[in-house]
Design an enzyme around this catalytic site. Structure first.
Site, PDB file in Angstrom:
ATOM      1  N   HIS A  71      -1.628  58.626  11.224  1.00 39.52           N
ATOM      2  CA  HIS A  71      -1.782  57.792  12.476  1.00 39.52           C
ATOM      3  C   HIS A  71      -2.341  56.254  12.054  1.00 39.52           C
ATOM      4  O   HIS A  71      -2.666  56.092  10.875  1.00 39.52           O
ATOM      5  CB  HIS A  71      -2.964  58.426  13.186  1.00 39.52           C
ATOM      6  CG  HIS A  71      -2.812  59.802  13.487  1.00 39.52           C
ATOM      7  ND1 HIS A  71      -2.579  60.218  14.667  1.00 39.52           N
ATOM      8  CD2 HIS A  71      -3.145  60.868  12.761  1.00 39.52           C
ATOM      9  CE1 HIS A  71      -2.858  61.613  14.803  1.00 39.52           C
ATOM     10  NE2 HIS A  71      -2.756  62.080  13.598  1.00 39.52           N
TER      11      HIS A  71
ATOM     12  N   GLU B  22      -6.407  58.988   9.811  1.00 36.58           N
ATOM     13  CA  GLU B  22      -6.440  57.725  10.730  1.00 36.58           C
ATOM     14  C   GLU B  22      -6.440  56.630   9.617  1.00 36.58           C
ATOM     15  O   GLU B  22      -7.255  56.457   9.027  1.00 36.58           O
ATOM     16  CB  GLU B  22      -7.432  57.772  11.565  1.00 36.58           C
ATOM     17  CG  GLU B  22      -7.261  58.760  12.773  1.00 36.58           C
ATOM     18  CD  GLU B  22      -6.386  58.397  13.903  1.00 36.58           C
ATOM     19  OE1 GLU B  22      -6.059  57.085  13.977  1.00 36.58           O
ATOM     20  OE2 GLU B  22      -6.113  59.250  14.835  1.00 36.58           O
TER      21      GLU B  22
ATOM     22  N   ASP C 232       2.333  55.620  16.775  1.00 35.14           N
ATOM     23  CA  ASP C 232       1.751  55.379  15.286  1.00 35.14           C
ATOM     24  C   ASP C 232       2.206  56.426  14.152  1.00 35.14           C
ATOM     25  O   ASP C 232       2.734  57.546  14.551  1.00 35.14           O
ATOM     26  CB  ASP C 232       0.236  55.465  15.448  1.00 35.14           C
ATOM     27  CG  ASP C 232      -0.256  56.878  16.121  1.00 35.14           C
ATOM     28  OD1 ASP C 232       0.541  57.472  17.053  1.00 35.14           O
ATOM     29  OD2 ASP C 232      -1.165  57.323  15.551  1.00 35.14           O
TER      30      ASP C 232
HETATM   31 ZN   LIG Z   1      -2.077  59.113  16.388  1.00 36.87          ZN
END
Ligand SMILES: [Zn+2]
Length: 238
Positions: A24, A89, A141
């Protein structure tokens, strides 16, 4: 590899070992803001790791636990991607707040982290994907600036650059066997793609997600010869 502990209480029990890796971007103004949100009990979101632009790696949720990063999603028949995956992330403001290239130090850390995670779990290359691959109608993303090719060259994920393909482009409104083959290919790779034979909005959105990952030079939802050739080449690797 140094890991900074930043525990989040946003997780639950994992009932099986992860076999998928979901990448992400944070999509917030700063890394601090993203960390605060991913650790906020009221936000009910989290990931296993956050990688800062300077390369620092934070662990929020232990891999043995189920973090909450995927949401409604689908890949290769899996609809509980949180249960199946480890989530990373990567700090970047994203398309809403000034999308920018991922710095070298950050990518080095992401690669190192992927190597580390895969030393513990059986995660095949065809299950290393982006949030936009598993939720193409909601998510962009980590986006077309993420260096998937570099990641694959470092040994993580699939990449294919077949010889130039002169095939005709398929686009919104097209119908027929060519579209059916395209949709079948998307579905075989892992996308939630209907095999309708009609190049509708959903098909264009899925092609856009494919391009964001595997044809970042052209993210327009039109399946040109190169897009189609890359899809077919990836299927030979998957
Ligand atoms: Zn995401």
């Amino acid at each position: 590899m140094e890991i900074i502990e930043a525990p989040s209480s946003n997780f639950d029990t994992r009932l099986r070992p992860p076999d998928m890796l979901v990448l992400h971007y944070t999509g917030m103004r700063s890394g601090e803001e993203a960390l605060a949100r991913l650790c906020d009990p009221d936000a009910r979101v989290s990931s296993h790791y956050v990688v800062e632009e300077d390369g620092r790696i934070f662990r929020l949720v232990r891999e043995e636990r189920r973090a909450w990063h995927a949401g409604v999603s689908f890949w290769q028949g899996e609809t509980d991607c949180n249960a199946a995956s480890v989530g990373i992330e990567i700090v970047n403001p994203g398309h809403d707040f000034g999308y920018r290239p991922f710095p070298e130090a950050q990518i080095r850390s992401v690669i190192e982290l992927c190597t580390d995670i895969r030393s513990r779990w059986t995660i095949p290359d065809h299950r290393i994907i982006g949030h936009s691959d598993i939720a193409p109608f909601r998510k962009l993303d980590p986006g077309e600036l993420f260096p998937w090719k570099r990641l694959a060259k470092a040994g993580h994920g699939l990449w294919a650059e077949p010889p130039p393909a002169p095939g005709a482009a398929l686009a919104l409104g097209d119908e027929g066997p060519g579209v059916l083959v395209l949709q079948g290919g998307l579905a075989r790779l892992g996308y939630d793609a209907a095999r309708s034979g009609v190049y509708d909005d959903a098909c264009a959105t899925t092609i856009t997600a494919f391009q964001r990952h595997w044809r970042p030079e052209k993210v327009d939802g039109v399946a040109d010869g190169e897009t189609r050739a890359r899809l077919m080449a990836l299927l030979r690797l998957a």
